[in-house]
Design a protein around this motif. Structure first.
Motif, PDB file in Angstrom:
ATOM      1  N   SER A 188       0.849  -1.178   0.000  1.00  0.00           N
ATOM      2  CA  SER A 188       0.000   0.000   0.000  1.00  0.00           C
ATOM      3  C   SER A 188       0.887   1.231   0.000  1.00  0.00           C
ATOM      4  O   SER A 188       1.868   1.291   0.738  1.00  0.00           O
ATOM      5  N   VAL A 189       0.570   2.197  -0.854  1.00  0.00           N
ATOM      6  CA  VAL A 189       1.400   3.391  -0.972  1.00  0.00           C
ATOM      7  C   VAL A 189       0.535   4.635  -0.812  1.00  0.00           C
ATOM      8  O   VAL A 189      -0.661   4.626  -1.101  1.00  0.00           O
ATOM      9  N   ALA A 190       1.163   5.695  -0.333  1.00  0.00           N
ATOM     10  CA  ALA A 190       0.508   7.002  -0.313  1.00  0.00           C
ATOM     11  C   ALA A 190       0.691   7.608  -1.692  1.00  0.00           C
ATOM     12  O   ALA A 190       1.802   7.936  -2.093  1.00  0.00           O
ATOM     13  N   THR A 191      -0.389   7.734  -2.427  1.00  0.00           N
ATOM     14  CA  THR A 191      -0.317   8.219  -3.800  1.00  0.00           C
ATOM     15  C   THR A 191      -0.981   9.591  -3.917  1.00  0.00           C
ATOM     16  O   THR A 191      -2.003   9.849  -3.269  1.00  0.00           O
ATOM     17  N   PRO A 192      -0.435  10.493  -4.743  1.00  0.00           N
ATOM     18  CA  PRO A 192      -1.063  11.809  -4.896  1.00  0.00           C
ATOM     19  C   PRO A 192      -2.387  11.754  -5.649  1.00  0.00           C
ATOM     20  O   PRO A 192      -3.207  12.661  -5.525  1.00  0.00           O
ATOM     21  N   LYS A 193      -2.592  10.694  -6.434  1.00  0.00           N
ATOM     22  CA  LYS A 193      -3.862  10.537  -7.139  1.00  0.00           C
ATOM     23  C   LYS A 193      -3.987   9.100  -7.609  1.00  0.00           C
ATOM     24  O   LYS A 193      -3.005   8.352  -7.663  1.00  0.00           O
ATOM     25  N   VAL A 194      -5.204   8.717  -7.967  1.00  0.00           N
ATOM     26  CA  VAL A 194      -5.471   7.446  -8.622  1.00  0.00           C
ATOM     27  C   VAL A 194      -6.086   7.756  -9.974  1.00  0.00           C
ATOM     28  O   VAL A 194      -6.979   8.609 -10.077  1.00  0.00           O
ATOM     29  N   LEU A 195      -5.610   7.079 -11.007  1.00  0.00           N
ATOM     30  CA  LEU A 195      -6.088   7.326 -12.363  1.00  0.00           C
ATOM     31  C   LEU A 195      -6.687   6.062 -12.952  1.00  0.00           C
ATOM     32  O   LEU A 195      -6.074   4.999 -12.904  1.00  0.00           O
ATOM     33  N   LEU A 196      -7.891   6.175 -13.480  1.00  0.00           N
ATOM     34  CA  LEU A 196      -8.540   5.105 -14.229  1.00  0.00           C
ATOM     35  C   LEU A 196      -8.473   5.469 -15.706  1.00  0.00           C
ATOM     36  O   LEU A 196      -8.619   6.646 -16.066  1.00  0.00           O
ATOM     37  N   ALA A 197      -8.274   4.478 -16.556  1.00  0.00           N
ATOM     38  CA  ALA A 197      -8.113   4.773 -17.983  1.00  0.00           C
ATOM     39  C   ALA A 197      -8.821   3.737 -18.838  1.00  0.00           C
ATOM     40  O   ALA A 197      -8.839   2.542 -18.519  1.00  0.00           O
ATOM     41  N   SER A 198      -9.388   4.221 -19.917  1.00  0.00           N
ATOM     42  CA  SER A 198      -9.970   3.346 -20.940  1.00  0.00           C
ATOM     43  C   SER A 198      -9.781   4.018 -22.291  1.00  0.00           C
ATOM     44  O   SER A 198     -10.255   5.138 -22.505  1.00  0.00           O
ATOM     45  N   LEU A 199      -9.070   3.351 -23.171  1.00  0.00           N
ATOM     46  CA  LEU A 199      -8.789   3.928 -24.486  1.00  0.00           C
ATOM     47  C   LEU A 199      -9.970   3.844 -25.424  1.00  0.00           C
ATOM     48  O   LEU A 199     -10.045   4.593 -26.396  1.00  0.00           O
ATOM     49  N   LYS A 200     -10.915   2.933 -25.154  1.00  0.00           N
ATOM     50  CA  LYS A 200     -11.999   2.689 -26.102  1.00  0.00           C
ATOM     51  C   LYS A 200     -13.395   2.900 -25.537  1.00  0.00           C
ATOM     52  O   LYS A 200     -14.371   2.861 -26.287  1.00  0.00           O
ATOM     53  N   ASP A 201     -13.510   3.110 -24.234  1.00  0.00           N
ATOM     54  CA  ASP A 201     -14.842   3.144 -23.629  1.00  0.00           C
ATOM     55  C   ASP A 201     -14.963   4.277 -22.623  1.00  0.00           C
ATOM     56  O   ASP A 201     -14.933   4.069 -21.412  1.00  0.00           O
ATOM     57  N   ARG A 202     -15.118   5.496 -23.122  1.00  0.00           N
ATOM     58  CA  ARG A 202     -15.319   6.660 -22.240  1.00  0.00           C
ATOM     59  C   ARG A 202     -16.584   6.476 -21.405  1.00  0.00           C
ATOM     60  O   ARG A 202     -16.642   6.882 -20.237  1.00  0.00           O
ATOM     61  N   ALA A 203     -17.604   5.843 -21.994  1.00  0.00           N
ATOM     62  CA  ALA A 203     -18.867   5.657 -21.277  1.00  0.00           C
ATOM     63  C   ALA A 203     -18.676   4.838 -20.006  1.00  0.00           C
ATOM     64  O   ALA A 203     -19.372   5.066 -19.006  1.00  0.00           O
ATOM     65  N   LEU A 204     -17.754   3.877 -20.030  1.00  0.00           N
ATOM     66  CA  LEU A 204     -17.492   3.073 -18.844  1.00  0.00           C
ATOM     67  C   LEU A 204     -16.917   3.932 -17.728  1.00  0.00           C
ATOM     68  O   LEU A 204     -17.288   3.788 -16.551  1.00  0.00           O
ATOM     69  N   LEU A 205     -15.994   4.834 -18.074  1.00  0.00           N
ATOM     70  CA  LEU A 205     -15.432   5.738 -17.075  1.00  0.00           C
ATOM     71  C   LEU A 205     -16.508   6.672 -16.519  1.00  0.00           C
ATOM     72  O   LEU A 205     -16.539   6.951 -15.318  1.00  0.00           O
TER      73      LEU A 205
END
Length: 313
Positions: A188-205
């Protein structure tokens, strides 16, 4: 002379679409700094990804600053002094990782100068290439928290130990392929942010964000930094908070702050500045909230146009 402070988004604003920099932008930034005005990069990029661009812009000098990770880190570019640093609580990062697994969407955190992810993916490769960052694969990243929203397979681990296998349900209710964590250390790390990504499905995000708005409220903030990237940052870890920070730190009058951007993660900054500038290439929803839209876009040195107009150069 009333000193002004310019806050410059990078991608889609200061940089061309091909990630090069118009020479006019470099010249205008230098002219502003030479006259005693302040200039800050305000980017969702990591610090290590933004620093080479700051160097190309000639900003490793007095009066220039970097707001990275969307506002969670603020430092001087003259001597790299860290002025402010925020992190997502570990339990929130772990929850987002668990939920991203359930939605079958790529998710990553950050540690030091690296991207951290559980596995390879096209989104990870794309992000690493765009940001010029190294990444590390940690299968056990936040694994000790994976019981959130998941069903443990009984009989496979002793109390207090990391489960070797587990099943979870995706958003359709189907059981996902069990993930193996045998011989993997839970990290487990202290992170400044978490990023989710999808190259083909903006609707999922978009669905992920909408489904988690109640959880997010009062806990963290989310926004799209690009069509393919949904980011979660700590409360008060936004570019807009960066403007407030510098108004206090440098004594800059609010009306003398000018912020330029093009994406949703720039919107709060555009609204918070004394003068909010949306690039012509920004979405209509962003342009409607701006005080000013220059004639030139990111490919044709719109940043230089704005600096010169407001400094009457």
């Amino acid at each position: 002379m009333d000193k002004k402070m310019f806050f410059l988004d990078l991608d889609g604003t200061t940089l061309r679409d091909d990630k090069t920099i118009p020479e006019e932008n470099i010249t205008a930034i230098r002219e502003a700094a030479d006259r005693g005005h302040y200039v800050a990069i305000a980017t969702g990029r990591s610090t290590v990804s933004a620093l080479p661009i700051a160097k190309q812009l000639g900003m490793l000098r007095k009066g220039c600053f970097l707001i990275s990770y969307n506002g969670t880190k603020i430092l001087t570019l003259e001597n790299m002094e860290m002025l402010r640093e925020l992190f997502l609580p570990v339990e929130d990062a772990a929850y987002l990782f668990a939920e991203a697994e359930r939605y079958r969407v790529h998710v990553q955190a950050y540690g030091g100068d690296e991207i951290l992810a559980r596995r390879e993916s096209p989104e990870l490769d794309f992000y690493a290439n765009q940001s010029k960052m190294e990444y590390r694969i940690i299968p056990g990243l936040y694994a000790s928290q994976l019981n959130m929203g998941c069903r443990m397979v009984p009989g496979l681990y002793a109390a207090g130990e990391l489960p070797s296998r587990m099943l979870s349900k995706d958003v359709s209710g189907s059981e996902m392929m069990p993930e193996s964590y045998e011989s993997k250390e839970a990290v487990s790390v202290a992170t400044p942010k978490v990023l989710l990504a999808s190259l083909k499905d903006r609707a999922l995000l978009e669905k992920f964000r909408e489904d988690h708005r109640e959880w997010e409220s009062g806990r963290c903030v989310s926004f799209f930094s690009a069509p393919e990237y949904l980011e979660y940052c700590p409360l008060h870890g936004t570019k807009a908070d960066g403007i407030v920070f510098f108004e206090n730190y440098l004594g800059i009058a609010h009306e003398n702050t000018v912020a330029m951007g093009d994406e949703e993660n720039d919107l709060a900054m555009i609204r918070a500045a004394g003068v909010g500038v949306a690039m012509p290439n920004a979405a209509e929803s962003i342009r409607r909230c701006a005080d000013f839209v220059p004639e030139h876009d990111n490919n044709t040195a719109g940043v230089a146009e704005v600096i010169r107009q407001f400094l009457e150069l």
